[in-house]
Motif scaffolding. Structure first.
Motif, PDB file in Angstrom:
ATOM      1  N   LEU A  37       0.938  -1.323  -0.053  1.00  0.00           N
ATOM      2  CA  LEU A  37       0.062   0.004  -0.085  1.00  0.00           C
ATOM      3  C   LEU A  37       1.057   1.375   0.343  1.00  0.00           C
ATOM      4  O   LEU A  37       0.438   2.257   0.287  1.00  0.00           O
ATOM      5  CB  LEU A  37      -0.859   0.329   1.373  1.00  0.00           C
ATOM      6  N   LEU A  48       0.311   3.438  -3.037  1.00  0.00           N
ATOM      7  CA  LEU A  48      -0.878   4.030  -2.916  1.00  0.00           C
ATOM      8  C   LEU A  48      -1.720   5.797  -1.426  1.00  0.00           C
ATOM      9  O   LEU A  48      -2.306   6.105  -1.944  1.00  0.00           O
ATOM     10  CB  LEU A  48      -1.854   3.922  -2.236  1.00  0.00           C
ATOM     11  N   LEU A  69      -7.900   4.953  -6.795  1.00  0.00           N
ATOM     12  CA  LEU A  69      -8.055   3.629  -6.625  1.00  0.00           C
ATOM     13  C   LEU A  69      -8.594   2.673  -7.603  1.00  0.00           C
ATOM     14  O   LEU A  69      -9.989   3.110  -7.791  1.00  0.00           O
ATOM     15  CB  LEU A  69      -7.985   3.271  -5.855  1.00  0.00           C
ATOM     16  N   GLU A  82      -7.276  -2.297  -6.377  1.00  0.00           N
ATOM     17  CA  GLU A  82      -6.004  -0.768  -4.890  1.00  0.00           C
ATOM     18  C   GLU A  82      -6.991  -1.065  -4.280  1.00  0.00           C
ATOM     19  O   GLU A  82      -7.059  -1.301  -2.861  1.00  0.00           O
ATOM     20  CB  GLU A  82      -5.593  -0.363  -5.497  1.00  0.00           C
ATOM     21  N   ARG A  92      -7.313  -3.585  -2.395  1.00  0.00           N
ATOM     22  CA  ARG A  92      -6.121  -4.204  -1.009  1.00  0.00           C
ATOM     23  C   ARG A  92      -6.119  -3.195   0.232  1.00  0.00           C
ATOM     24  O   ARG A  92      -6.297  -3.039   1.304  1.00  0.00           O
ATOM     25  CB  ARG A  92      -4.949  -4.222  -1.803  1.00  0.00           C
ATOM     26  N   ARG A  99      -8.027  -7.716 -12.661  1.00  0.00           N
ATOM     27  CA  ARG A  99      -7.414  -7.333 -11.043  1.00  0.00           C
ATOM     28  C   ARG A  99      -7.719  -8.769 -10.500  1.00  0.00           C
ATOM     29  O   ARG A  99      -7.104  -8.367  -9.016  1.00  0.00           O
ATOM     30  CB  ARG A  99      -8.838  -6.576 -10.549  1.00  0.00           C
TER      31      ARG A  99
END
Length: 244
Positions: A4, A7, A15, A19, A22, A49
């Motif tokens: 992470l 991000l 996102l 993402e 996560r 994904r």
């Protein structure tokens, strides 16, 4: 563990679906849970994904020590992630036990549906062909070639072979693109649906399931004891269906 860090400077709206998944797992872990319930966590994601997020769920399973109840209709996900499986049908427990045993014994009428019928195989990574992105596995069926397995040599891998992706031949084929040709013997046949039969073939120390039309069964004169070759395309066994 969830990757992470990259991000932190992004807004939630920026996102991707993977993402966001996560981040949601990270939020759950911050609560120091004693149990994680993951209810169809990948259902809204496309295949790309899903391939992105599955390795993180594997790390979650292996590194946190937190028990996970993972709800899914995807046999590929279950085979890759689960250590034990409970099959629910019409609100009742239809089967429970180790993943390979339960998934391998699923009846076509089970909640997962007939398209998920197949064989769960566990093997050991014997080597890699980096040029073509393939891995060779030693399995009870014999040597199997799969794409996209990054696990190091000696690692144990479990994967699902859909019955619909297995072809049978009574003579060993030549000039064929399929990389997996397994010598075996028919041990059982049973009706699968109105037009198809499920054929169980003993290969080496294991068994593989093939779904054929009854016309093909008749044309090949298949019966218990018939010697056959089970043919499986390597691309039918993508990484989404394999896991430690």
């Amino acid at each position: 563990m969830l990757g992470l860090g990259a991000l932190f400077d992004r807004r939630p709206r920026d996102l991707s679906g993977g993402e966001q998944s996560r981040v949601a797992i990270g939020r759950a872990l911050l609560a120091s849970p004693r149990l994680l319930l993951m209810d169809e966590p990948l259902a809204s994601l496309d295949d790309a994904r899903k391939r992105e997020i599955l390795p993180y769920i594997e790390r979650l399973r292996d590194e946190t020590g937190v028990p996970i109840v993972y709800v899914s209709h995807s046999v590929a996900e279950v085979v890759r992630l689960a250590t034990s499986v409970v099959v629910l049908s019409a609100g009742r427990v239809a089967a429970v036990g180790p993943t390979a045993a339960v998934i391998g014994a699923l009846d076509p009428a089970a909640a997962t549906g007939p398209a998920d019928q197949g064989t769960v195989i566990e093997g050991v990574v014997a080597g890699h062909d980096d040029r073509f992105g393939l891995a060779s596995l030693a399995t009870p069926l014999g040597a199997i070639v799969l794409p996209g397995i990054a696990a190091p040599q000696g690692s144990r891998v479990r994967f699902h072979i859909p019955a619909r992706d297995v072809t049978l031949a009574t003579e060993r084929p030549h000039g064929l693109s399929a990389l997996n040709i397994l010598d075996g013997e028919v041990t059982a046949l049973r009706p699968a649906d109105a037009v198809s039969d499920d054929v169980t073939v003993r290969c080496g120390e294991g068994e593989i399931l093939a779904r054929l039309t009854r016309r093909s069964v008749a044309a090949l004169q298949l019966a218990p004891g018939t010697r056959v070759h089970a043919i499986v395309k390597a691309v039918a066994l993508d990484r989404g269906a394999a896991g430690p």
